[in-house]
Write a protein that holds these residues in place. Structure first.
Motif, short mmCIF file in Angstrom:
data_model
loop_
_atom_site.label_atom_id
_atom_site.label_comp_id
_atom_site.label_asym_id
_atom_site.label_seq_id
_atom_site.Cartn_x
_atom_site.Cartn_y
_atom_site.Cartn_z
N SER A 34 142.82 116.61 -1.82
CA SER A 34 143.49 117.36 -2.91
C SER A 34 142.48 117.74 -3.99
O SER A 34 141.51 117.03 -4.24
CB SER A 34 144.61 116.51 -3.53
N SER A 35 142.74 118.87 -4.66
CA SER A 35 141.83 119.35 -5.74
C SER A 35 141.86 118.43 -6.94
O SER A 35 140.86 118.24 -7.62
CB SER A 35 142.22 120.77 -6.16
N GLN A 36 143.01 117.80 -7.23
CA GLN A 36 143.10 116.92 -8.40
C GLN A 36 142.17 115.74 -8.25
O GLN A 36 141.49 115.33 -9.18
CB GLN A 36 144.55 116.45 -8.59
N PHE A 37 142.13 115.21 -7.07
CA PHE A 37 141.25 114.07 -6.84
C PHE A 37 139.80 114.48 -6.99
O PHE A 37 138.98 113.77 -7.54
CB PHE A 37 141.53 113.49 -5.44
N ASN A 42 143.80 111.38 -14.54
CA ASN A 42 144.10 110.47 -15.62
C ASN A 42 144.28 109.09 -15.03
O ASN A 42 145.21 108.84 -14.24
CB ASN A 42 145.37 110.92 -16.34
N ALA A 43 143.41 108.19 -15.43
CA ALA A 43 143.47 106.85 -14.85
C ALA A 43 144.69 106.08 -15.31
O ALA A 43 145.03 105.04 -14.73
CB ALA A 43 142.20 106.07 -15.22
N CYS A 44 145.35 106.61 -16.37
CA CYS A 44 146.54 105.91 -16.86
C CYS A 44 147.79 106.25 -16.05
O CYS A 44 148.83 105.59 -16.21
CB CYS A 44 146.77 106.27 -18.34
N ALA A 45 147.72 107.29 -15.26
CA ALA A 45 148.91 107.75 -14.56
C ALA A 45 149.15 106.90 -13.30
O ALA A 45 148.29 106.86 -12.42
CB ALA A 45 148.77 109.23 -14.21
N TYR A 84 139.97 106.98 -25.02
CA TYR A 84 139.97 107.51 -23.66
C TYR A 84 140.38 108.97 -23.70
O TYR A 84 141.35 109.34 -24.36
CB TYR A 84 140.92 106.68 -22.78
N ASP A 85 139.63 109.80 -22.90
CA ASP A 85 139.87 111.24 -22.96
C ASP A 85 141.06 111.70 -22.13
O ASP A 85 141.44 112.86 -22.14
CB ASP A 85 138.61 112.02 -22.55
N GLY A 86 141.65 110.78 -21.31
CA GLY A 86 142.86 111.12 -20.57
C GLY A 86 142.64 111.90 -19.30
O GLY A 86 143.60 112.37 -18.69
N LYS A 87 141.39 112.01 -18.85
CA LYS A 87 141.18 112.78 -17.63
C LYS A 87 140.10 112.16 -16.73
O LYS A 87 139.97 112.53 -15.57
CB LYS A 87 140.81 114.22 -17.97
N LYS A 92 134.20 106.31 -14.61
CA LYS A 92 133.45 107.22 -15.49
C LYS A 92 133.66 106.88 -16.97
O LYS A 92 133.18 107.58 -17.84
CB LYS A 92 133.91 108.66 -15.24
N VAL A 93 134.40 105.83 -17.24
CA VAL A 93 134.75 105.46 -18.62
C VAL A 93 133.89 104.29 -19.06
O VAL A 93 133.74 103.31 -18.33
CB VAL A 93 136.24 105.11 -18.72
#
Length: 668
Positions: A34-37, A42-45, A84-87, A92-93
């Motif tokens: 998938s393109s999102q991956f 968002n690691a929070c989702a 956290y930038d949410g994405k 990467k954090v």
């Protein structure tokens, strides 16, 4: 891919059989494709293994700290990122074990937690949102009103998101206002005992859990007491288009000037605070009315001064009087007291009735004189002054007689001084001077004087004879007085060999001659002496006066009232005199032995004797030395001899005498 690797290991423990592995592999393939991956997520989702924590405040103000609390005991290796930038994926954090953070910029922030355990295995993730609130100043201004009242006016663009607003009025009063209440511009009235210059403070306030305030904004004000009725103290018209209005009002109270236009008062746009002066450009040749009105930003009921109106004065010249007129005072009539008329700055008259609108000035009006008038009205505490108007007086009365004239010789020229008429005279006038040669001559105009009474006749020669003068007064209206009585210069001369004489005509009018005084100026040392001769017009000179060949004289004429007049100077000169014998006898008998010249007034002397052939036989410059009848020590022959005598007298005048003398010797 640390999180994914931990998740796969955990799946291997829990999944048995081919079906589980195939399902897992298929899910991974779908996820990775998938393109999102591919772009990060968002690691929070929907974390597979959620962690857990709490914060001490979900809302804080900028500059306040957020603290991590409520972390489960079984969550190990927990680390945090407070912004956290949410994405980004978790690997990467940047994480740290820190459990407190201070935000410097307002906004909405995500706190992400990563750890292991918590009954769910490694790779746990948990997120919380924190709101950071701005603390910018809420700016405001203050409208100061009469009666020690102030209105707070907030700047709507700076209200922010505060839940309420706290006002400290500076006198111990604290009020909490909602946004709507603050927008409606709250007011506060200070007691008379409170500080005259309070400082007002305003802060925005957040409710819990933030429970903080904005930076304080301040304003120090000066309170204004209760307004009193303003007063116009003076209204003065200074030109055809300018009126000055002086007014008084309570300190700190703002006022505005209103002018009546077509029967209604409208604002002139001129405002000021405290007492002062308004200058209005308007048609000042027409009556203009004004009021001073209080005003403030609190919409307090305005207070108005009494209506004050200008005065417009008109002046016209009539015979021997000036007539003034004006429109009756149009302002508040109940306080009218009187009109006052000023002429050339001095009070000329007063009129008590407001409805009176005319006045005539007939006090000493002279032709051609300018009279400037102004009209004042006293109305209660107000003085209203018109613009000054000027007219030239008219007086058709013939000027009175010249009061007196005197003529005297000064600097060898006649000077005439006239006393002006006392009736029907004007401030602008002309004196006409006429002259006659002697008392019997005809009079011709020789000069004029404008606004002066002293004339010097430069065209006259007072040493040539007597001159008589008459003076006439010409008023500014063209009316002429009759000529004055003649006055004549005293002319001094000599009509005899040993005396001086002077003319008997009077240099005064109306005074008469009381006496003559002869002034004698010594020709050697220039000293002066006086000889009183009463009314005589001749003086015989004494031998003492004639000792000098020349003597200078002047006549002083005195009048009965003490005025003096001077004649021309006259120098009396005696001719040089020389006595010579026709013959002399140098024969030794002691008689007539020398040919000697005798004379008076001789200063320089030369005598030369010639024989019949023209040869010089004797010469001398000694007036006391004569010719003894010898030539080079030898007796001269008898006969006729010629002489030449040159004399320079005491006046530096040269005289030459020639002739013959007979030399005779006795027969013995």
């Amino acid at each position: 891919m640390r999180v994914l690797r931990l998740w796969l290991m955990e799946s291997g423990v829990k999944t048995k059989g081919l079906t589980g592995w195939m399902s897992l592999a298929m899910g991974l393939c779908m996820l990775m494709g998938s393109s999102q991956f591919a772009q990060g997520q968002n690691a929070c989702a929907n974390p597979r293994f959620p962690g857990d924590f709490s914060v001490d405040k979900a809302k804080v103000c900028v500059g306040s700290s957020v603290n991590i609390v409520g972390v489960p005991n079984n969550l190990i290796s927990a680390q945090y990122n407070f912004e956290y930038d949410g994405k980004s994926t978790i690997d990467k954090v940047t994480l740290a074990p820190t459990k407190a953070h201070t935000y410097s910029v307002p906004g909405s922030y995500t706190i992400i937690q990563s750890g292991a355990g918590n009954g769910a295995g490694t790779g746990t993730i948990f997120c919380k949102e924190v709101i950071v609130l701005a603390t910018d100043q809420v700016k405001f201004t203050v409208n100061i009103c009469s009666g020690r009242r102030a209105i707070l006016v907030p700047d709507g663009s700076t209200l922010g998101q505060y839940d309420s607003y706290e006002i400290r009025w500076g006198d111990g009063t604290v009020e909490r206002k909602t946004r709507a209440e603050l927008t409606n511009q709250p007011s506060h009235t200070y007691s008379n005992s409170s500080n005259q210059t309070p400082t007002i403070q305003l802060q925005g306030v957040y409710n819990p859990p933030a429970d903080c305030k904005s930076t304080t904004s301040l304003a120090t004000i000066s309170l204004v007491g209760a307004a009193t009725q303003p007063t116009i103290s003076s209204l003065k018209t200074t030109s055809d288009n300018t009126i000055d209005i002086d007014y008084q009002v309570s300190t700190g109270v703002s006022v505005q000037l209103y002018q009546k236009i077509n029967g209604a008062y409208v604002s002139t746009g001129k405002t000021s605070t405290g007492g002062g002066t308004f200058t209005v450009q308007t048609d000042a040749k027409q009556v203009q009315c004004f009021q001073v009105v209080t005003q403030d930003a609190c919409n307090s009921t305005p207070m108005k001064s009494d209506e004050v109106c200008s005065l417009v004065l008109d002046a016209k010249a009539a015979n021997k009087q000036n007539d003034l007129s004006w429109q009756p005072y149009a302002g508040t009539a109940t306080q009218f007291r009187f009109y006052r008329i000023r002429r050339n700055g001095a009070v000329n008259g007063q009129v008590p009735s407001r409805t009176t609108s005319t006045y005539s000035d007939n006090t000493n009006i002279t032709c051609g004189t300018q009279y400037c008038y102004s009209l004042e009205a006293t109305v209660g505490p107000t003085t209203v002054t018109s613009q000054q108007v000027c007219v030239n007086g008219i007086n058709d009365g013939t000027p009175g007689d010249i009061e007196g004239v005197v003529v005297s010789i000064e600097n060898n020229r006649p000077r005439i001084v006239a006393s002006l008429p006392t009736t029907s005279a004007s401030s602008t006038y002309t004196l006409v001077v006429s002259r006659a040669n002697g008392s019997s001559g005809s009079y011709q105009q020789v000069g004029t004087l404008v606004n002066q009474n002293s004339y010097v006749d430069d065209s006259a020669d007072p040493s040539a004879g007597s001159y008589c003068y008459q003076v006439s007064y010409l008023s500014a209206c063209g009316l002429t007085s009759k000529p004055s009585e003649p006055v004549c210069t005293v002319f001094l001369t000599s009509n005899s060999a040993k005396g001086i004489d002077w003319s008997a005509t009077s240099p005064f009018t109306p005074s008469t001659v009381a006496e003559y005084i002869v002034e004698v100026i010594d020709s050697v040392n220039n000293t002066k002496r006086e000889i009183r001769v009463s009314s005589n017009t001749h003086l015989d000179l004494t031998d003492a006066d004639l000792e000098s060949q020349t003597q200078k004289y002047r006549i002083i004429t005195a009048s009965s009232d003490g005025t003096v007049s001077y004649s021309n100077f006259y120098t009396f000169r005696s001719e040089v005199k020389i006595w010579l014998p026709d013959a002399f006898t140098p024969d030794g008998d002691g008689m007539n032995e020398v040919f000697l010249a005798k004379g008076i007034y001789l200063d320089q002397f030369r005598m030369t004797i010639f024989d019949r052939w023209g040869e010089v036989v004797f010469t001398t410059t000694d007036k006391l030395q004569g010719w003894d009848g010898t030539i080079n020590g030898q007796r001269a022959l008898e006969g006729q001899y010629l002489y030449r005598i040159e004399v320079i007298d005491q006046t530096n005048l040269k005289t030459v005498r020639t002739g013959g003398v007979l030399l005779v010797r006795s027969k013995r």
